[in-house]
Structures are given as C-alpha cells and as structure tokens.
Design an enzyme around this catalytic site. Structure first.
Site, PDB file in Angstrom:
ATOM      1  N   GLY A 108       0.876  -1.165  -0.147  1.00  0.00           N
ATOM      2  CA  GLY A 108       0.088   0.093  -0.084  1.00  0.00           C
ATOM      3  C   GLY A 108       0.860   1.276   0.000  1.00  0.00           C
ATOM      4  O   GLY A 108       0.469   2.146  -0.493  1.00  0.00           O
ATOM      5  N   GLU A 111       1.672   1.861  -3.458  1.00  0.00           N
ATOM      6  CA  GLU A 111       0.384   2.046  -4.194  1.00  0.00           C
ATOM      7  C   GLU A 111      -0.082   3.575  -3.975  1.00  0.00           C
ATOM      8  O   GLU A 111      -0.371   4.419  -4.732  1.00  0.00           O
ATOM      9  CB  GLU A 111      -0.886   1.360  -3.743  1.00  0.00           C
ATOM     10  CG  GLU A 111      -0.327  -0.079  -4.321  1.00  0.00           C
ATOM     11  CD  GLU A 111      -1.587  -1.255  -3.802  1.00  0.00           C
ATOM     12  OE1 GLU A 111      -1.367  -1.500  -2.487  1.00  0.00           O
ATOM     13  OE2 GLU A 111      -2.131  -2.011  -4.440  1.00  0.00           O
TER      14      GLU A 111
HETATM   15  N1  DAK Z   1       2.197  -3.542   8.828  1.00  0.00           N
HETATM   16  C1  DAK Z   1       2.189  -3.487  10.203  1.00  0.00           C
HETATM   17  N2  DAK Z   1       3.344  -3.490  10.883  1.00  0.00           N
HETATM   18  C2  DAK Z   1       4.711  -3.436  10.127  1.00  0.00           C
HETATM   19  C3  DAK Z   1       4.360  -3.268   8.683  1.00  0.00           C
HETATM   20  C4  DAK Z   1       3.191  -3.470   8.155  1.00  0.00           C
HETATM   21  N3  DAK Z   1       3.080  -3.201   6.681  1.00  0.00           N
HETATM   22  N4  DAK Z   1       5.542  -3.280   8.200  1.00  0.00           N
HETATM   23  C5  DAK Z   1       6.433  -3.210   9.153  1.00  0.00           C
HETATM   24  N5  DAK Z   1       5.969  -3.182  10.488  1.00  0.00           N
HETATM   25  C6  DAK Z   1       6.234  -3.052  11.792  1.00  0.00           C
HETATM   26  C7  DAK Z   1       7.139  -4.530  12.159  1.00  0.00           C
HETATM   27  O1  DAK Z   1       5.916  -5.725  12.435  1.00  0.00           O
HETATM   28  C8  DAK Z   1       7.727  -4.192  13.189  1.00  0.00           C
HETATM   29  O2  DAK Z   1       6.977  -3.998  14.427  1.00  0.00           O
HETATM   30  P1  DAK Z   1       7.679  -4.437  15.957  1.00  0.00           P
HETATM   31  O3  DAK Z   1       7.826  -6.095  15.819  1.00  0.00           O
HETATM   32  O4  DAK Z   1       8.772  -3.874  16.177  1.00  0.00           O
HETATM   33  O5  DAK Z   1       6.237  -4.375  16.868  1.00  0.00           O
HETATM   34  C9  DAK Z   1       8.152  -2.592  12.838  1.00  0.00           C
HETATM   35  O6  DAK Z   1       7.452  -2.205  11.741  1.00  0.00           O
HETATM   36  C10 DAK Z   1       9.613  -2.884  12.171  1.00  0.00           C
HETATM   37  O7  DAK Z   1       9.689  -3.748  11.083  1.00  0.00           O
HETATM   38  P2  DAK Z   1      10.714  -5.060  11.053  1.00  0.00           P
HETATM   39  O8  DAK Z   1      11.278  -5.275  12.538  1.00  0.00           O
HETATM   40  O9  DAK Z   1      10.241  -5.678  10.157  1.00  0.00           O
HETATM   41  O10 DAK Z   1      12.002  -3.933  10.359  1.00  0.00           O
HETATM   42  P3  DAK Z   1      13.137  -4.740   9.256  1.00  0.00           P
HETATM   43  O11 DAK Z   1      13.913  -3.345   9.142  1.00  0.00           O
HETATM   44  O12 DAK Z   1      13.681  -6.015   9.730  1.00  0.00           O
HETATM   45  O13 DAK Z   1      12.155  -4.774   7.788  1.00  0.00           O
HETATM   46  C11 DAK Z   1      10.529  -4.297   6.196  1.00  0.00           C
HETATM   47  C12 DAK Z   1      11.542  -3.730   7.355  1.00  0.00           C
HETATM   48  C13 DAK Z   1       9.778  -3.293   5.796  1.00  0.00           C
HETATM   49  C14 DAK Z   1      11.390  -4.697   5.026  1.00  0.00           C
HETATM   50  C15 DAK Z   1       9.637  -5.356   7.066  1.00  0.00           C
HETATM   51  O14 DAK Z   1       9.093  -4.693   8.023  1.00  0.00           O
HETATM   52  C16 DAK Z   1       8.517  -5.927   6.175  1.00  0.00           C
HETATM   53  O15 DAK Z   1       8.630  -6.534   5.199  1.00  0.00           O
HETATM   54  N6  DAK Z   1       7.266  -5.239   6.366  1.00  0.00           N
HETATM   55  C17 DAK Z   1       6.015  -5.722   5.589  1.00  0.00           C
HETATM   56  C18 DAK Z   1       6.204  -5.189   4.139  1.00  0.00           C
HETATM   57  C19 DAK Z   1       4.910  -5.632   3.425  1.00  0.00           C
HETATM   58  O16 DAK Z   1       4.788  -6.923   3.421  1.00  0.00           O
HETATM   59  N7  DAK Z   1       4.078  -4.759   3.040  1.00  0.00           N
HETATM   60  C20 DAK Z   1       2.804  -5.031   2.364  1.00  0.00           C
HETATM   61  C21 DAK Z   1       1.763  -5.100   3.253  1.00  0.00           C
HETATM   62  S1  DAK Z   1       0.237  -5.426   2.592  1.00  0.00           S
HETATM   63  C22 DAK Z   1      -6.535  -4.861  -0.086  1.00  0.00           C
HETATM   64  C23 DAK Z   1      -6.034  -3.573  -0.324  1.00  0.00           C
HETATM   65  C24 DAK Z   1      -4.816  -3.341  -0.028  1.00  0.00           C
HETATM   66  C25 DAK Z   1      -3.895  -4.288   0.411  1.00  0.00           C
HETATM   67  C26 DAK Z   1      -4.432  -5.596   0.566  1.00  0.00           C
HETATM   68  C27 DAK Z   1      -5.669  -5.783   0.669  1.00  0.00           C
HETATM   69  N8  DAK Z   1      -7.902  -5.201  -0.372  1.00  0.00           N
HETATM   70  C28 DAK Z   1      -8.657  -4.400  -0.901  1.00  0.00           C
HETATM   71  C29 DAK Z   1      -8.373  -6.511   0.088  1.00  0.00           C
HETATM   72  C30 DAK Z   1      -2.338  -3.874   0.805  1.00  0.00           C
HETATM   73  C31 DAK Z   1      -1.693  -4.699   1.203  1.00  0.00           C
HETATM   74  C32 DAK Z   1      -0.341  -4.394   1.922  1.00  0.00           C
HETATM   75  O17 DAK Z   1       0.125  -3.291   1.674  1.00  0.00           O
END
Ligand code: DAK
Length: 257
Positions: A108, A111
């Site tokens: 997101g 996006e």
């Molecule tokens: N949401 C919630 N918390 C998040 C987060 C996220 N997207 N990204 C990071 N955090 C949080 C982590 O959980 C962590 O929290 P604590 O454990 O400290 O409480 C904190 O931020 C620091 O993150 P990391 O410890 O993971 O930090 P690193 O430097 O190791 O890694 C990272 C950074 C950005 C590479 C990693 O955090 C990561 O991979 N984050 C997730 C990225 C991701 O998967 N993003 C896509 C999210 S899904 C829909 C419409 C839209 C969407 C879906 C459906 N519909 C209409 C049905 C959109 C979906 C998305 O965006």
C-alpha cells in the site's frame, strides 16, 4: 491532525509527513484519514500551490497495516469499502501532489506513491508489491497503476515475486522521475514544489487533468481534451501575464486567474 501525520507549510508548499516510525509508517485508518484531512486543508488554502507527501528516512510506508488487516473477512472488507472509502482521496486532489520516497515504499505504500502525480526518490528508496508473500494481491491500485507506469513485464515481475527494486531501477523503468541523496530528498523536493507552486494554479490543474486523461482514454480523445483545455487557457489572465512578461523580459506575476 492525528499524531501519525505531521502537516507543515513551507511558503506555498504543503508538506504531509507520515509519522508512525515504530511500524515503518504502516498505513492504518488513522494515517489514511490524516492524509485525507491534510490534503483537504491544503486544497482549501489559496496560498498553497503544490503538496508533498513523504515519510521518514527509513520508510515512506511499508504497506497497509498488516496487524489491522489480518482478521478481516470478506464482508468486513466489502461492506466497509476497504481502500475505496478513504485511500482514494489522493485521486480527487486537483493540486499537484509529489511523493518524496525514502526507504521502503511497499505494498500500500508503493500504491500510495503511485496515486501521486510524480515520485522523487532518495538513493535508499526500495519499491515493491510484496502482497503475494502475504497470500493476497495488491488491492489499492497496484495491479493497474504499476503496469501503466513501468509496463507489463516489470509489473508482473514485481507482483509475482514480491521482490523490491532500488531507486536506480525504479528511475530506469519510469516509476521515479528523479533521485536525490537521501538526506537531501525532502529539501530538494520542497524546492521543486516551490517552483511549481509559483506557476499559475489553474494551468497546473489543467496540465494535471490533461496528463491524467492520457491514462483514461484513446489518443484521439485525449488529444481533443488537451486541445480544448489549451484553448481554454487563453481565457486566463495568467496566460496574458505569462506571455506579456516574456516579451517584456521580466518575471511573470501569476494571480491564479
Ligand atoms: N504493517 C504493520 N506493521 C509493520 C508493517 C506493516 N505493513 N511493516 C513493518 N511493520 C512493523 C513490524 O511489524 C515491526 O513491528 P514490531 O515487531 O517492532 O512491533 C516494525 O514495523 C519494524 O519492522 P521490522 O522489524 O520488520 O523491520 P526490518 O527493518 O527488519 O524490515 C521491512 C523492514 C519493511 C522490510 C519489513 O518490516 C516488512 O517486510 N514489512 C512488511 C512489508 C509488506 O509486506 N508490505 C505489504 C503490506 S500488505 C487490499 C488492499 C490493499 C492491500 C491489501 C488488500 N484489499 C482491498 C483487500 C494492501 C496490502 C499491503 O500493503
């Protein structure tokens, strides 16, 4: 304004900072609604000519908030009009909006940047649509706006693999307009935004509408829209001022009329 959004005014530029560093600026309702209110206030402010949306040096936004989404079911997403309800406020903003992206712009977050009119990136920027890794797909325009920005092959590659691309690759494939050193990104973007905000606002709005029309219609219809809008610009005092100032070898004074 919620704590997760910082709203600043820099002369004619409105700056919106996403401020949830503990969660990598993950986008929950508070953040999205805060962005919407900040946009509305800058749109209503006649002194603002250009808006910049940014995060911090580690993350523009690491995506929709996974914690908030995890337990959604279909009816909650559908009946609550998830995404459409509040994310698309950016789409209706008529003033120019620039995304200044440092660090992660994932899911997101990517996006959201794609909904802006252009993207300037820091050297440390990382773009990606990793939803496939979470068992879902980009749902805030990624499957539609990314291919329009970078072409089908690159968009499929990014959506299928969930990999990240760096700023150089993002600029090479047309997602990003310019790259700046990370510590200078926001200042440089504000400086460009000041230049833009110094031009005639109605002309900027006409440019925005015309360029966006290129993504919504055929070439013939788009050219017709552009031509009519161009004709309309001759009704502006600012067009007379711009051309007169050029011939008088002085800086024009646009009055947004
Ligand atoms: N949401 C919630 N918390 C998040 C987060 C996220 N997207 N990204 C990071 N955090 C949080 C982590 O959980 C962590 O929290 P604590 O454990 O400290 O409480 C904190 O931020 C620091 O993150 P990391 O410890 O993971 O930090 P690193 O430097 O190791 O890694 C990272 C950074 C950005 C590479 C990693 O955090 C990561 O991979 N984050 C997730 C990225 C991701 O998967 N993003 C896509 C999210 S899904 C829909 C419409 C839209 C969407 C879906 C459906 N519909 C209409 C049905 C959109 C979906 C998305 O965006």
């Amino acid at each position: 304004m919620p704590e997760s959004i910082i709203r600043e005014t820099h002369d004619k530029v409105g700056l919106i900072r996403i401020n949830r560093p503990a969660a990598m600026n993950a986008l929950n309702d508070e953040v999205i609604e805060g962005i919407g209110s900040a946009l509305a206030s800058f749109e209503a402010d006649d002194d603002i000519g250009c808006i910049v949306l940014t995060g911090d040096s580690k993350a523009f936004a690491a995506g929709a908030d996974i914690r908030a989404m995890k337990d959604f079911d279909y009816m909650a997403a559908y009946q609550g009009d998830f995404i459409t309800r509040n994310w698309e406020r950016l789409k209706t903003c008529r003033k120019p909006v620039i995304a200044a992206v440092a660090g992660y712009a994932l899911g997101g977050g990517c996006e959201l940047a794609l909904m802006c009119d252009t993207i300037y990136a820091a050297e440390n920027a990382r773009f990606g649509l990793p939803e496939v890794k979470l068992g879902t797909l980009p749902g805030a325009g990624g499957t539609q706006r990314l291919p329009r920005a970078v072409g089908k092959a690159k968009a499929m590659d990014l959506c299928f693999t969930g990999r990240m691309m760096d700023a150089v690759e993002a600029e090479r494939c047309g997602l990003v307009a310019r790259i700046f050193p990370t510590e200078k990104l926001v200042d440089e973007t504000i400086a460009i935004a000041q230049t833009i905000a110094g031009y005639s606002l109605p002309v900027l709005m006409m440019i925005k509408e015309s360029v966006n029309r290129a993504f919504e219609t055929s070439l013939a219809e788009g050219l017709l829209f552009e031509r009519r809008t161009f004709h309309a610009s001759f009704a502006l005092e600012d067009q007379k001022e711009g051309m007169t100032a050029f011939l008088e070898k002085r800086t024009p004074k646009f009055r947004n009329r």
